[in-house]
Enzyme design. Structure first.
Site, PDB file in Angstrom:
ATOM      1  N   HIS B  36       0.825  -1.213   0.000  1.00  0.00           N
ATOM      2  CA  HIS B  36       0.000   0.000   0.000  1.00  0.00           C
ATOM      3  C   HIS B  36       0.856   1.259   0.000  1.00  0.00           C
ATOM      4  O   HIS B  36       0.559   2.237  -0.677  1.00  0.00           O
ATOM      5  CB  HIS B  36      -0.954  -0.009   1.197  1.00  0.00           C
ATOM      6  CG  HIS B  36      -2.236  -0.700   0.892  1.00  0.00           C
ATOM      7  ND1 HIS B  36      -2.322  -2.070   0.810  1.00  0.00           N
ATOM      8  CD2 HIS B  36      -3.466  -0.220   0.589  1.00  0.00           C
ATOM      9  CE1 HIS B  36      -3.560  -2.386   0.490  1.00  0.00           C
ATOM     10  NE2 HIS B  36      -4.274  -1.298   0.355  1.00  0.00           N
ATOM     11  N   LYS B 101     -10.332  -7.770   7.445  1.00  0.00           N
ATOM     12  CA  LYS B 101     -11.035  -8.097   8.680  1.00  0.00           C
ATOM     13  C   LYS B 101     -11.017  -6.888   9.601  1.00  0.00           C
ATOM     14  O   LYS B 101     -10.075  -6.108   9.592  1.00  0.00           O
ATOM     15  CB  LYS B 101     -10.398  -9.303   9.377  1.00  0.00           C
ATOM     16  CG  LYS B 101      -9.019  -9.044   9.974  1.00  0.00           C
ATOM     17  CD  LYS B 101      -8.566 -10.202  10.843  1.00  0.00           C
ATOM     18  CE  LYS B 101      -7.082 -10.172  11.134  1.00  0.00           C
ATOM     19  NZ  LYS B 101      -6.739  -9.739  12.474  1.00  0.00           N
TER      20      LYS B 101
END
Lengths: 273, 175
Positions: B36, B101
């Site tokens: 990222h 999650k």
């Protein structure tokens, strides 16, 4: 004096790597099955079923229960009458490195915490203790970092009441919320020093979930399971499977409390040589 | 149960509501922390990106090594909130879906509403089980990152729960 070759320790650690990462302990499975049976929330039940199916599939296929095969933490109890032929720490790290490679686990360890860089399989964290006797006990806890990240330490005042401490422990769990793979197992270390309380908190995760729990532990677990976080944070009464506390004498000026959170995939394996 | 396929154009997801279970098939890309950081650095310096972001799905996942005879190792989701600071930049470039999650920060929810994205969660801590739904895995970029490399996964009926829908509705309630 009994002598043990360091190579034997390497082999034993490799075996622990396999056992800990591919199969859950009986006590953890028992607690998960019980939670599945007693949980009323439909979604929580579905998730607990997936967790149990995952454990069965991992064992059958020799796959890691979780892709986060953790920072390996090894508790070592060396008998003072045992002579180890070779380098003990190197032997343990060799077993970790070789085992993690052999069983296709994840190379999650950054050699430099600031520079990061290419990750490897070792070193592990070792907590050494000298005990009586001529044996060595090794316990491996592959600690996932989703839950390690939510662990906290707080230095209380010696005059702080038990209610304040309970509030802190519950707040740590609430702060972990849905992020760290509930249902959790919670390890608490109370007393000692800042560092020692944290080691106790980690060690408390190794207490068998089926062991007899104190009233304080049971009371905290009950309160945590009333938060309604539930499996994956989607509700239900199963927020934690167990809460274990270890204590140690401390200083007149302080009261350290450390909370270490484990995800539901509480993996460990031990051996005595 | 609702089945959806990638690429995820808006029409396929706009009716999905937080809490709904769906099965996803098609291509998804793994990316976590370091990937990222690199993706956003590339976006900011207007460099070419390693894969087409338009209507793509990113899976916050770093699998284990691949055991012999398997397509992939254990491959469950990692904690999504660590990617919060980056998500807005990537959604702005056309990313449609994220899988991970746990909860997201307010900034991500706002970015999801603005760019019409969607955030899914999947069975956390069930990486062995989830590997069953992955039919192939191919390295796409950042191989030097090891488990954090970007992989293109072909998945079939990968089980998901909508955690934040296109209108910002959240399965975790108001936060």
């Amino acid at each position: 004096m009994r002598e043990l070759k360091a190579e034997k320790i390497t082999q034993a650690v490799m075996e622990l790597v396999k056992r800990a990462n591919f199969s859950l302990g009986r006590d953890v499975l028992f607690a998960l099955r019980k939670a599945y049976r007693t949980e009323k929330n439909r979604r929580a039940k579905t998730i607990l079923k997936a967790i149990l199916d995952n454990a069965a599939y991992a064992q059958k296929e020799n796959l890691a229960i979780c892709q986060d095969t953790g920072m390996p933490v090894v508790f070592v109890q060396v008998g003072q009458d045992l002579k180890i032929a070779g380098n003990l720490k190197a032997a343990i790290n060799k077993g970790i490195e070789a085992g993690y490679k052999k069983y296709s686990l994840r190379n999650s360890i950054c050699a430099d915490p600031l520079l990061r860089g290419k990750s490897g399989f070792s070193p592990c964290i070792m907590h050494m203790d000298i005990v009586s006797g001529d044996k060595i006990e090794l316990t491996l806890l592959p600690k996932g970092f989703g839950c390690e990240n939510k662990s906290q330490l707080k230095m209380f005042k010696p005059t702080s009441g038990i209610e304040e401490i309970k509030q802190f422990i519950i707040e740590v769990v609430k702060n972990a919320g849905p992020d760290a793979c509930p249902p959790y197992v919670i390890g608490v270390g109370i007393g000692g020093t800042a560092d020692y309380a944290s080691i106790m908190a980690k060690k408390a995760l190794l207490t068998k979930l089926s062991a007899k729990h104190s009233r304080l532990e049971e009371d905290l677990l009950k309160q945590i399971n009333k938060t309604g976080i539930g499996p994956m944070g989607l509700g239900g009464k199963t927020t934690a499977l167990a809460l274990n506390i270890l204590t140690y004498p401390t200083h007149i000026a302080g009261l350290p409390v450390s909370v270490n959170i484990s995800c539901h995939a509480l993996r460990s394996a031990g051996i005595v040589l | 149960m609702k089945r959806i396929n990638t690429p995820l154009d808006l029409n396929k997801i706009k009716s999905l509501k937080a809490g709904q279970e769906v099965l996803l098939s098609g291509s998804i890309y793994t990316a976590r922390d370091q990937a990222h950081k690199r993706l956003v650095r590339a976006i900011k310096s207007r460099k070419a990106l390693p894969f087409e972001l338009k209507d793509a799905v990113i899976y916050y996942c770093g699998p284990t090594q691949t055991p012999k005879g398997k397509v992939i190792g254990s491959c469950g989701p990692t904690t999504s909130s660590r990617m919060d600071a980056f998500a807005g930049f990537i959604l702005a470039k056309g990313l449609r879906g994220m899988i991970g999650k746990g909860s997201r920060g307010l900034g991500v929810k706002e970015a999801i509403k603005k760019y019409k994205g969607i955030y899914f969660i999947t069975y956390a801590g069930c990486g062995a089980l989830l590997s069953k739904y992955v039919k192939s895995a191919k390295k796409v970029a950042y191989g030097d990152l090891g488990p954090e490399a970007i992989l293109k996964l072909e998945v079939e009926n990968f089980p998901l729960i909508v955690a934040i829908d296109v209108n910002g509705g959240s399965v975790y309630g108001q936060d």
